[in-house]
Design an enzyme around this catalytic site. Structure first.
Site, PDB file in Angstrom:
ATOM      1  N   LYS A 195       0.837  -1.203   0.000  1.00 41.13           N
ATOM      2  CA  LYS A 195       0.000   0.000   0.000  1.00 41.13           C
ATOM      3  C   LYS A 195       0.872   1.253   0.000  1.00 41.13           C
ATOM      4  O   LYS A 195       0.600   2.215  -0.727  1.00 41.13           O
ATOM      5  CB  LYS A 195      -0.951  -0.033   1.206  1.00 41.13           C
ATOM      6  CG  LYS A 195      -2.055  -1.076   1.030  1.00 41.13           C
ATOM      7  CD  LYS A 195      -2.837  -1.367   2.304  1.00 41.13           C
ATOM      8  CE  LYS A 195      -3.811  -2.518   2.055  1.00 41.13           C
ATOM      9  NZ  LYS A 195      -4.535  -2.937   3.260  1.00 41.13           N
ATOM     10  N   GLN A 225      -4.954  -1.741   9.520  1.00 43.52           N
ATOM     11  CA  GLN A 225      -4.817  -3.049   8.866  1.00 43.52           C
ATOM     12  C   GLN A 225      -5.424  -4.149   9.748  1.00 43.52           C
ATOM     13  O   GLN A 225      -5.095  -4.276  10.922  1.00 43.52           O
ATOM     14  CB  GLN A 225      -3.324  -3.334   8.603  1.00 43.52           C
ATOM     15  CG  GLN A 225      -3.056  -4.604   7.834  1.00 43.52           C
ATOM     16  CD  GLN A 225      -3.572  -4.567   6.400  1.00 43.52           C
ATOM     17  OE1 GLN A 225      -3.440  -3.566   5.694  1.00 43.52           O
ATOM     18  NE2 GLN A 225      -4.184  -5.664   5.969  1.00 43.52           N
ATOM     19  N   ASP A 240     -11.471   2.615   3.952  1.00 41.96           N
ATOM     20  CA  ASP A 240     -11.846   1.222   3.662  1.00 41.96           C
ATOM     21  C   ASP A 240     -13.361   1.036   3.566  1.00 41.96           C
ATOM     22  O   ASP A 240     -13.825  -0.022   3.152  1.00 41.96           O
ATOM     23  CB  ASP A 240     -11.319   0.302   4.784  1.00 41.96           C
ATOM     24  CG  ASP A 240      -9.957  -0.284   4.443  1.00 41.96           C
ATOM     25  OD1 ASP A 240      -9.677  -0.461   3.240  1.00 41.96           O
ATOM     26  OD2 ASP A 240      -9.200  -0.579   5.382  1.00 41.96           O
TER      27      ASP A 240
END
Ligand code: NDP
Length: 288
Positions: free
Chosen positions: A53, A97, A120
């Protein structure tokens, strides 16, 4: 006839180019899109994802801010960091994460993220907006799947779509997005009776189970479009949730693993970061 490949690598490269151009335009207006990535602990797969990422951000000009916390960090410390990032004007998207170590409650942590920085799309408020047909950040993997289908001109409206798996990060949101695009959607899970009878009805079959080669050729309708989300690390390498060799002979389109959905997930993270930065710019302008 063998299935055509839905080439996620190629499509992701196109998306990254478009994001890069969008980032440059935004920078001309004085805004540098910023993504904060929070990693807790030392899970090797998570470490790889986080590095990918950061690299992807750098390649398109997005500023990434990485925070690596020890596996035994307290929930309060993690929440304090998230709250600090909520107020940091350089940060437009916040990503924690997953999975988190056992002692941390992922729902509490995700809910602490400012919904307007929820890159997200996992915040319950955004999930609610999305399922009400309202605008919200779309979770990256489902958004990537829809983009891939669109890019190959695959009709969604009116099609029978079957999603295998009902997780909050893939199965449920992809079902929502398919429904929003007027597919007739069925969701299967571990308690579904006679899964093969359901999957055989699918014009579009999306599989996110986390079991190597779970979907075999006899479970697929001839000419179906099959999207394999699964990533399973076996001694022979990465394999999906779909038996690629067998299903390749039955389906009309199929995503490979690797090189299918995975690259699009990261590309959509960049898209979401850019979109959130643009949204923040609009909000700032309204304040003036
Ligand atoms: P989860 O483990 O959270 O969910 C798995 C789902 O599969 C659950 O809904 C579960 O049902 C269902 N399931 C499990 N066993 C069966 C079975 N025998 N029959 C029917 N359904 C079953 O996984 P994720 O959704 O997070 O991930 C799925 C896969 O996708 C993994 O391989 C993951 O690595 C991969 N992935 C890939 C991404 C990418 O970018 N390519 C991104 C995210 C995930 P129940 O709810 O009843 O338990």
């Amino acid at each position: 006839m063998a299935a055509a490949i839905l080439d996620g690598k190629l499509v992701a490269a196109e998306v990254r180019e478009a994001v890069k151009a969008g980032v440059e335009r935004l920078k001309e207006k004085g805004v540098v899109p910023g993504l904060a990535v929070v990693l807790v602990g030392h899970d090797p797969a998570s470490q790889i994802y986080v590095r990918q990422k950061e690299k992807a951000c750098a390649a398109v000009g997005i500023a990434s801010f990485s925070y690596s916390l020890p596996a035994d960090v307290s929930e309060e410390e993690l929440l304090t960091l998230v709250r600090r990032l909520n107020f940091d004007p350089k940060v437009h998207g916040i990503l924690v994460q997953l999975p988190l170590p056992e002692h941390l409650d992922p729902l509490r942590v995700i809910t602490a993220i400012d919904p307007t920085k929820d890159v997200d799309g996992f915040h319950p408020l955004n999930i609610g907006y999305l399922s009400s047909g309202l605008e919200a950040p779309e979770p990256c993997t489902p958004k990537g799947i829809i983009h891939l289908l669109d890019r190959y001109g695959i009709e969604i409206a009116g099609k029978r779509a079957v999603v295998v798996g009902r997780s909050g990060i893939v199965g449920r949101p992809v079902a929502q997005l398919l429904l929003a695009r007027d597919a007739t959607v069925t969701v299967c899970h571990s308690k579904t009776v006679d899964i093969a009878a359901v999957t055989r009805m699918a014009d579009i079959l999306v599989v996110a189970v986390g079991r190597p080669r779970f979907i075999t050729a006899d479970m697929v309708k001839p000419e179906a479009v099959v999207v394999d989300v699964g990533i399973n690390r076996l001694p022979e390498g990465l394999v999906g949730d779909v038996d690629y060799e067998g299903v390749h002979e039955v389906a009309s389109y199929l995503t490979p693993v690797p090189g299918g959905v995975g690259p699009l997930t990261i590309a959509m993270l960049l898209v979401n970061t850019l979109e959130l930065a643009r949204g923040a710019q609009v909000k700032d302008a309204q304040k003036c």
